[in-house]
Write a protein that holds these residues in place. Structure first.
Motif, PDB file in Angstrom:
ATOM      1  N   ALA A   1       7.885 -15.675 -50.064  1.00 19.04           N
ATOM      2  CA  ALA A   1       6.929 -14.706 -49.536  1.00 19.04           C
ATOM      3  C   ALA A   1       5.794 -15.354 -48.767  1.00 19.04           C
ATOM      4  CB  ALA A   1       6.355 -13.865 -50.682  1.00 19.04           C
ATOM      5  N   ASP A   2       5.478 -16.613 -49.086  1.00 14.79           N
ATOM      6  CA  ASP A   2       4.368 -17.280 -48.422  1.00 14.79           C
ATOM      7  C   ASP A   2       4.501 -18.787 -48.613  1.00 14.79           C
ATOM      8  OD1 ASP A   2       2.089 -17.372 -46.865  1.00 14.79           O
ATOM      9  OD2 ASP A   2       1.025 -15.879 -48.096  1.00 14.79           O
ATOM     10  N   ALA A   3       3.737 -19.533 -47.826  1.00 14.29           N
ATOM     11  CA  ALA A   3       3.742 -20.992 -47.894  1.00 14.29           C
ATOM     12  C   ALA A   3       2.314 -21.498 -47.945  1.00 14.29           C
ATOM     13  CB  ALA A   3       4.478 -21.582 -46.690  1.00 14.29           C
ATOM     14  N   PHE A   4       2.109 -22.605 -48.660  1.00 10.39           N
ATOM     15  CA  PHE A   4       0.774 -23.168 -48.857  1.00 10.39           C
ATOM     16  C   PHE A   4       0.808 -24.686 -48.668  1.00 10.39           C
ATOM     17  CE2 PHE A   4       1.160 -19.325 -51.285  1.00 10.39           C
ATOM     18  CZ  PHE A   4      -0.058 -18.679 -51.140  1.00 10.39           C
ATOM     19  N   GLY A   5      -0.282 -25.206 -48.144  1.00  7.74           N
ATOM     20  CA  GLY A   5      -0.415 -26.644 -47.970  1.00  7.74           C
ATOM     21  C   GLY A   5      -1.260 -27.297 -49.044  1.00  7.74           C
ATOM     22  N   ALA A   6      -1.665 -26.523 -50.050  1.00 11.30           N
ATOM     23  CA  ALA A   6      -2.444 -27.057 -51.178  1.00 11.30           C
ATOM     24  C   ALA A   6      -1.993 -26.349 -52.445  1.00 11.30           C
ATOM     25  CB  ALA A   6      -3.943 -26.846 -50.960  1.00 11.30           C
ATOM     26  N   TYR A   7      -1.685 -27.112 -53.476  1.00 12.42           N
ATOM     27  CA  TYR A   7      -1.241 -26.535 -54.733  1.00 12.42           C
ATOM     28  C   TYR A   7      -2.316 -25.629 -55.335  1.00 12.42           C
ATOM     29  CZ  TYR A   7       2.370 -30.195 -54.556  1.00 12.42           C
ATOM     30  OH  TYR A   7       3.407 -31.008 -54.187  1.00 12.42           O
ATOM     31  N   GLU A   8      -3.570 -26.029 -55.210  1.00  9.04           N
ATOM     32  CA  GLU A   8      -4.670 -25.255 -55.788  1.00  9.04           C
ATOM     33  C   GLU A   8      -4.734 -23.848 -55.206  1.00  9.04           C
ATOM     34  OE1 GLU A   8      -5.285 -29.533 -56.185  1.00  9.04           O
ATOM     35  OE2 GLU A   8      -4.865 -28.238 -54.463  1.00  9.04           O
ATOM     36  N   ASP A   9      -4.463 -23.710 -53.919  1.00  7.74           N
ATOM     37  CA  ASP A   9      -4.464 -22.385 -53.294  1.00  7.74           C
ATOM     38  C   ASP A   9      -3.268 -21.558 -53.759  1.00  7.74           C
ATOM     39  OD1 ASP A   9      -6.724 -23.142 -51.915  1.00  7.74           O
ATOM     40  OD2 ASP A   9      -5.635 -23.695 -50.091  1.00  7.74           O
ATOM     41  N   ALA A  10      -2.123 -22.202 -53.875  1.00  5.98           N
ATOM     42  CA  ALA A  10      -0.906 -21.474 -54.235  1.00  5.98           C
ATOM     43  C   ALA A  10      -0.994 -20.878 -55.633  1.00  5.98           C
ATOM     44  CB  ALA A  10       0.304 -22.403 -54.135  1.00  5.98           C
ATOM     45  N   VAL A  11      -1.486 -21.655 -56.613  1.00  2.83           N
ATOM     46  CA  VAL A  11      -1.494 -21.167 -57.992  1.00  2.83           C
ATOM     47  C   VAL A  11      -2.527 -20.067 -58.206  1.00  2.83           C
ATOM     48  CG1 VAL A  11      -0.605 -23.348 -58.897  1.00  2.83           C
ATOM     49  CG2 VAL A  11      -3.084 -22.968 -58.809  1.00  2.83           C
ATOM     50  N   ARG A  12      -3.458 -19.929 -57.291  1.00  2.48           N
ATOM     51  CA  ARG A  12      -4.473 -18.878 -57.420  1.00  2.48           C
ATOM     52  C   ARG A  12      -4.124 -17.621 -56.618  1.00  2.48           C
ATOM     53  NH1 ARG A  12      -6.946 -23.510 -58.649  1.00  2.48           N
ATOM     54  NH2 ARG A  12      -8.522 -23.457 -60.302  1.00  2.48           N
ATOM     55  N   ASP A  13      -2.949 -17.618 -56.031  1.00  4.04           N
ATOM     56  CA  ASP A  13      -2.519 -16.421 -55.324  1.00  4.04           C
ATOM     57  C   ASP A  13      -2.266 -15.297 -56.337  1.00  4.04           C
ATOM     58  OD1 ASP A  13      -0.371 -14.552 -54.097  1.00  4.04           O
ATOM     59  OD2 ASP A  13      -1.085 -15.731 -52.381  1.00  4.04           O
ATOM     60  N   PRO A  14      -2.765 -14.103 -56.105  1.00  2.00           N
ATOM     61  CA  PRO A  14      -2.635 -13.014 -57.087  1.00  2.00           C
ATOM     62  C   PRO A  14      -1.193 -12.576 -57.337  1.00  2.00           C
ATOM     63  CG  PRO A  14      -3.552 -12.196 -55.022  1.00  2.00           C
ATOM     64  CD  PRO A  14      -3.564 -13.689 -54.929  1.00  2.00           C
ATOM     65  N   ARG A  15      -0.273 -12.961 -56.469  1.00  5.60           N
ATOM     66  CA  ARG A  15       1.127 -12.585 -56.681  1.00  5.60           C
ATOM     67  C   ARG A  15       1.833 -13.475 -57.696  1.00  5.60           C
ATOM     68  NH1 ARG A  15       2.295 -13.003 -50.337  1.00  5.60           N
ATOM     69  NH2 ARG A  15       0.830 -14.712 -50.709  1.00  5.60           N
ATOM     70  N   ALA A  16       1.234 -14.597 -58.047  1.00  4.62           N
ATOM     71  CA  ALA A  16       1.889 -15.601 -58.874  1.00  4.62           C
ATOM     72  C   ALA A  16       1.776 -15.288 -60.365  1.00  4.62           C
ATOM     73  CB  ALA A  16       1.299 -16.974 -58.595  1.00  4.62           C
ATOM     74  N   ALA A  17       2.904 -15.450 -61.072  1.00  5.86           N
ATOM     75  CA  ALA A  17       2.926 -15.330 -62.534  1.00  5.86           C
ATOM     76  C   ALA A  17       3.223 -16.664 -63.200  1.00  5.86           C
ATOM     77  CB  ALA A  17       3.976 -14.305 -62.965  1.00  5.86           C
TER      78      ALA A  17
END
Length: 331
Positions: free
Chosen positions: A55-71
């Motif tokens: 659904a999306d791509a991130f260049g920083a792990y910190e940003d990815a884990v704080r995405d509201p879609r993530a469980a």
């Protein structure tokens, strides 16, 4: 993209977009589990997301884990990053599935398990051997008594391959073949034969460039006097990738293909060949178990404690290699 932004919080964040992440991504796609791809290289994350429909791509792990879609998060980074990346996900409130080995040091495992417990989050090890249908069949044969009283377990995985990348750095890998692919077979040794009490390990002269040993032979004392033997090598020139496991009891022997395609049982009640065609490597069942654990809050089979016990055997073997003597396994 609008649908992906409105997605309920069920997505899994892949931390790292390397080879093993591709296995998890393929399994997630088949199970209909949404993905978010994260790499320290944004271009790589975007390419990975396009290939696997993330659904999306991130260049920083910190940003990815704080995405509201993530469980939850799947940690697919080098061994020395497992603690750091697992804590990043746990501190963001996510459940964590971490690739094996859970970490290269027991103190790191203890910290990871402590943080997960305090946060009330699932911590699971991506030990796909636990979920391979062929290996679960072997476990049922043992548990049902079809093999009689256990006597010996022989687990052999030998071939020739030249690893690259971070596996050439012992600081990143924590060792050689045993802590990497070999820990799969350590898990089966424990699962089928019980907790090793003492191990003695030897390594032949190295033929393949690797951060640690390229081959290891391990003898284990198991409960009840049962003997376990594990031979794992990336430096066996001239051999095909011969991989098999035998479990021998007083009433028979099972011979399993380590790729999960068949199990042969021979014993007092005759001979039977069992074939397996679906999810032979166990990745679908593994991810399904993690998804269920996240939804129900029930501890999975391959939890952090199990990962710690696998690692304890590996570290005892490394101590045995260094000291050239049998070593008791730390509880």
């Amino acid at each position: 993209m609008l649908a992906s932004k409105l997605m309920a919080a069920r997505a899994l964040v892949l931390l790292g977009c390397g080879w093993i992440a591709r296995r998890h991504a393929a399994a997630a796609r088949r199970l209909g589990i949404p993905l978010l791809a994260a790499s320290r290289d944004l271009a790589r994350a975007r390419a990975f997301a396009r290939e696997f429909g993330a659904a999306d791509a991130f260049g920083a792990y910190e940003d990815a884990v704080r995405d509201p879609r993530a469980a939850g998060a799947i940690v697919c980074t080098p061994h020395d990053r497992h603690l750091r990346d697992a804590l990043t996900a746990l501190e963001a409130g996510l459940h964590v599935l971490v690739e094996k080995p859970i970490a290269p040091r027991l103190a790191e495992v203890d910290r990871m398990v402590g943080v997960a417990d305090a946060a009330g989050r699932i911590l699971m090890v991506a030990e796909n051997f636990r979920f391979m249908p062929a290996f679960r069949h072997v476990h049922r044969l043992i548990a049902s008594g079809r093999l009689g009283e256990l006597r010996e377990l022989h687990l052999v995985a030998r071939g020739y391959r030249r690893p690259g990348g971070w596996r050439l750095d012992v600081g990143a890998s924590g060792g050689g073949v045993l802590i990497d692919a070999g820990i799969h077979h350590v898990h089966n040794l424990r699962w089928w034969g019980g907790e090793p009490r003492r191990v003695f390990a030897l390594a032949p002269p190295r033929t393949v460039a690797l951060g640690g040993e390229d081959a290891v032979d391990l003898l284990a004392e198991l409960p009840g006097g049962v003997v376990g033997f594990l031979s794992n090598s990336l430096g066996a020139r001239g051999l095909p990738r011969v991989q098999w496991s035998t479990v021998t009891g007083t009433a028979g022997t099972s011979l399993a293909d380590n790729r999960g395609r068949w199990v042969l049982l021979r014993g007092e009640r005759g001979t039977r060949l069992s074939l397996f065609f679906r999810d032979t490597r166990g990745h679908l069942a593994l991810l399904r178990a993690f998804d269920e654990a996240m939804r129900t809050g029930r501890a999975p089979e391959a939890d952090g404690a199990a990962g710690r016990r696998d690692l304890a055997v590996v570290l005892a073997a490394y101590r045995s290699l260094a000291e050239r003597r049998p070593v008791d396994v730390e509880c």
